[in-house]
Enzyme design. Structure first.
Site, PDB file in Angstrom:
ATOM      1  N   HIS A   6      -0.002  -1.868  -0.403  1.00 64.10           N
ATOM      2  CA  HIS A   6      -0.500  -1.429   0.911  1.00 64.10           C
ATOM      3  C   HIS A   6      -0.997  -2.619   1.731  1.00 64.10           C
ATOM      4  CE1 HIS A   6      -0.016   2.904   0.464  1.00 64.10           C
ATOM      5  NE2 HIS A   6      -0.300   2.709  -0.809  1.00 64.10           N
TER       6      HIS A   6
ATOM      7  N   GLU B   3      -0.820  -2.730   4.805  1.00 63.47           N
ATOM      8  CA  GLU B   3      -1.343  -2.168   6.058  1.00 63.47           C
ATOM      9  C   GLU B   3      -2.744  -1.585   5.907  1.00 63.47           C
ATOM     10  OE1 GLU B   3      -0.832   1.599   3.981  1.00 63.47           O
ATOM     11  OE2 GLU B   3      -0.040  -0.416   3.794  1.00 63.47           O
TER      12      GLU B   3
ATOM     13  N   CYS C 247       5.028   1.775   0.316  1.00 64.45           N
ATOM     14  CA  CYS C 247       4.760   2.573  -0.884  1.00 64.45           C
ATOM     15  C   CYS C 247       5.862   3.626  -1.076  1.00 64.45           C
ATOM     16  CB  CYS C 247       3.365   3.176  -0.812  1.00 64.45           C
ATOM     17  SG  CYS C 247       2.752   3.721  -2.426  1.00 64.45           S
TER      18      CYS C 247
END
Length: 225
Positions: A172, A174, A87
């Site tokens: 995202h 993760e 990001c």
């Protein structure tokens, strides 16, 4: 081996990427971006991960330490040291490479949806057909010679790689679903301004979060190899 995770808000951490990193033998050290890394840390740390946050690359006048991050990333690029950006982290890497970041014309992209992935996407191929969590209002404009390998409508660059040592991911991958309520409260003002339906965001997280967790772990494991 050491992995320094530069974070900007506490709840945007390594998420599902943490366990695969530890399994590969990395000792994870979190450090807030406002405490700049030393030149030795930028030069010698085996892996640096620059995480997300609600500020932007153009906010260096308000947050001068962002300039330190960009300078450190530039040094790692010159040394070809492994660097991962997520990001805001991906945006900082893009700027360090000579690219730009501008506001997204279509407005903020917040919520779950799949991404389009090019044929030669390497580790990110694990995300084909998997809805991911988007949470940004800016677009990356990569420098000449660095292609986008993942995209969505209105976001031409969702991910990029440089050699085997740099991976930038705008979305995202993760994200840890168990952290959702922290994200919802931490970004409450942004979500209200963007008119995001929190009930739908919760439902979509329950629907897609587990699959993203598996795919995200596969992405980081493949990249580390």
């Amino acid at each position: 081996m050491k992995c320094i995770a530069l974070y900007h808000v506490g709840f945007e951490d390594l998420g599902t990427f943490a366990a695969p990193l530890e399994a590969r033998g990395y000792q994870i050290v979190y450090q807030h971006g406002s405490k700049p890394l030393t030149e030795a840390q930028w030069r010698e740390t085996e892996l640096v991960v620059v995480l997300g946050g609600p500020i932007g690359v153009g906010d260096t006048a308000l947050y001068p330490w962002l300039a330190d991050e960009i300078a450190g990333i530039k040094l790692r690029m010159q040394l070809k040291k492994p660097t991962l950006g997520i990001c805001l982290g991906a945006q900082l890497i893009a700027v360090a490479l000579g690219g730009e970041v501008a506001g997204r014309e279509a407005g903020k992209e917040i919520g779950w949806s799949p991404v389009d992935i090019c044929e030669h996407a390497g580790p990110l191929a694990h995300l084909r057909g998997v809805p991911v969590l988007h949470w940004h209002g800016d677009n990356i404009r990569l420098p000449e010679g660095v292609p986008s390998i993942v995209w969505t409508p209105g976001t031409p660059c969702q991910a990029f790689v440089v050699g085997d040592h740099v991976l930038g991911i705008q979305f995202h991958a993760e994200f840890e679903p168990a952290a959702l309520e922290q994200w919802l409260t931490g970004h409450a003002v942004e979500l209200q301004q963007a008119g995001v339906d929190l009930h739908r965001l919760r439902e979509d997280t329950q629907r897609y979060g587990e699959d993203l967790g598996r795919a995200g772990r596969a992405v980081i494991e493949a990249w580390l190899k």
